[in-house]
Design an enzyme around this catalytic site. Structure first.
Site, PDB file in Angstrom:
ATOM      1  N   TRP A 130     -11.540  23.558  24.691  1.00 23.15           N
ATOM      2  CA  TRP A 130     -12.840  23.224  24.082  1.00 23.15           C
ATOM      3  C   TRP A 130     -12.590  22.302  22.883  1.00 23.15           C
ATOM      4  CZ3 TRP A 130     -15.428  26.555  19.930  1.00 23.15           C
ATOM      5  CH2 TRP A 130     -16.710  26.076  19.642  1.00 23.15           C
ATOM      6  N   ASP A 211     -10.126  33.746  23.191  1.00 24.20           N
ATOM      7  CA  ASP A 211     -11.481  33.324  22.848  1.00 24.20           C
ATOM      8  C   ASP A 211     -12.369  33.703  24.027  1.00 24.20           C
ATOM      9  OD1 ASP A 211     -13.781  32.125  21.998  1.00 24.20           O
ATOM     10  OD2 ASP A 211     -13.040  30.062  22.081  1.00 24.20           O
ATOM     11  N   LYS A 246     -24.052  32.875  24.109  1.00 22.79           N
ATOM     12  CA  LYS A 246     -24.436  32.574  25.495  1.00 22.79           C
ATOM     13  C   LYS A 246     -24.957  33.807  26.214  1.00 22.79           C
ATOM     14  CE  LYS A 246     -21.806  29.178  24.160  1.00 22.79           C
ATOM     15  NZ  LYS A 246     -21.843  27.763  24.042  1.00 22.79           N
TER      16      LYS A 246
HETATM   17  C1  LMR Z   1     -20.183  23.879  24.218  1.00 25.15           C
HETATM   18  O1  LMR Z   1     -18.976  23.949  24.502  1.00 25.15           O
HETATM   19  O2  LMR Z   1     -20.930  22.996  24.639  1.00 25.15           O
HETATM   20  C2  LMR Z   1     -20.789  24.951  23.355  1.00 25.15           C
HETATM   21  O3  LMR Z   1     -19.838  25.911  23.049  1.00 25.15           O
HETATM   22  C3  LMR Z   1     -21.495  24.400  22.169  1.00 25.15           C
HETATM   23  C4  LMR Z   1     -20.579  23.800  21.147  1.00 25.15           C
HETATM   24  O4  LMR Z   1     -20.700  24.202  19.983  1.00 25.15           O
HETATM   25  O5  LMR Z   1     -19.763  22.944  21.462  1.00 25.15           O
END
Ligand code: LMR
Length: 395
Positions: A130, A211, A246
């Protein structure tokens, strides 16, 4: 003085929402930020959450500060949800935890805690991971290094390469794992793969950092905790950042949990004091509202059942949307996209190049992250064919 700083480009994920809002095309499609949307493109307040709001409204009689660790009912409910009721680590009183401002807040305070333990700590993160993991952990002072994870050509996990890299990590290093519904790829570890990682963590002495932001969106609330629960039985120490954005749909309330599994209850007391001190130094104590709602839901058997069925409904809808997209793509593109059906949760990697993603955005007003991550929940019956045609136009 601030003119000495460089102006930054928009956030790779959040910036998409602003660009989407500006786009005047009636055919625009938003598959950017990871928020659940229903068939009408609306992110609803869950009915279990509405009910909890009503209950809370009747009983909250003050806005005085809550305790530094947050609502204890929230913490206990979340620990049961994550580690399982009667988990050994809970029965042995080995888990320190605080309510945090969202999963991001949890990640950041755990990162700050790791820096307190050793400012030279290295955290190994999946390639890709991420996008926001990088500033959340890196800006706290941790050194980040990638381990191989996703093979774009084969649209699957490079498990042998991942294990080869993790085999060389040093004792005391930290390995960040996604509990379920890997963000951004949707490619999850199998039970056997979790087992192999747990054995390696035991052998090499690295600290697993899990996570978990999508519990319930992969296979089910209990099933999605498999990896965390296995690790908690296998290693002496691990840390977990959880988000309620979520699965409770509480995005804007910023509620999450930071948990530290310690080797014994004495270390747990130390960790509890440290994590509260980290939080005090950043934001003092967490916001109350979201945690109070989750506390009500997790501790009321009827509301819990209602919430679980709402989570199941969101998950089943996303599984259906994966199939719908793959079927539509097969009508327009001569490429096998069946891997989308195998992936879990809210995201999939389309495995196309960033130039193709930017082209589809510029020419067809379809918004998703440059990496080719799409938010499955942004698909609906009304836009799926347009989406498939837009993707076909760049392949
Ligand atoms: C995402 O990955 O789109 C979500 O977790 C929102 C974010 O804060 O990036």
């Amino acid at each position: 003085m601030f003119e000495t700083l460089p102006a930054l480009s928009p956030d790779p994920i959040l910036g998409l929402s602003a660009a989407f809002k500006k786009d005047t095309s009636p055919n625009k499609i938003d598959l950017g930020v990871g928020v659940y949307k229903d068939e009408h493109g609306v992110t609803p307040i869950l009915s279990s959450v509405r009910e909890a709001m009503n209950i809370l409204d009747g009983k909250e009689d003050s806005k005085v500060y809550i305790t530094p660790q947050g609502h204890q009912g929230f913490i206990n409910g979340m620990l049961d949800l994550i580690f399982g009721k009667n988990a050994t680590v809970l029965n042995d009183n080995r888990v320190a935890a605080v309510q945090a401002p969202g999963g991001c807040g949890a990640l950041r305070i755990l990162a700050e805690l790791l820096v307190r333990v050793n400012e030279n700590t290295t955290v190994w993160v999946s390639d890709p991971t991420w996008a926001n993991h990088i500033p959340l952990l890196g800006d706290a002072g941790l050194t980040l290094k990638p381990y191989p994870y996703f093979d774009k050509d084969k649209a699957g996990i490079k498990f042998d390469e991942m294990m080869a890299t993790l085999g060389d990590v040093q004792q005391g290093d930290v390995v960040l794992l996604h509990g379920c519904c890997h963000n951004p790829t949707g490619a999850d570890l199998s039970k056997e793969q979790w087992q192999a990682i747990a054995e390696l963590a035991q052998k090499n002495g690295f600290l697993p950092f899990v996570d978990t932001a999508y519990q319930g969106f992969g296979e089910g609330l209990q099933e999605d905790a498999y990896g965390i629960r296995l690790l908690s039985e296998s290693v002496d120490e691990m840390i977990v950042a959880a988000s309620c954005s979520k699965n409770f749909g509480l995005y804007r309330e910023r509620v999450g949990l930071a948990a530290i599994v310690c080797k014994d209850s004495n270390s747990k007391s130390i960790a509890q004091s440290q994590i509260q001190s980290v939080a005090r130094g950043i934001y003092s104590m967490p916001p109350s509202y979201g945690g109070a709602l989750v506390d009500i839901i997790l501790n009321d058997p009827d509301l819990f059942t209602r919430w679980e069925s709402e989570v199941n409904e969101m998950r089943d809808r996303m599984i259906g949307l994966r199939k719908l997209l793959v079927d539509n793509l097969s009508n327009h593109v001569d490429r096998d996209f069946d891997f989308i059906n195998q992936q879990k949760g809210m995201f999939s990697y389309l495995c196309i190049e960033p130039e193709q993603v930017r082209k589809v955005r510029a020419e067809k007003s379809v918004y998703f992250v440059d990496s080719s991550r799409i938010n499955i929940a942004g698909i609906n019956q009304n836009n799926v064919e347009r989406l498939a045609l837009a993707i076909a136009s760049v392949i």
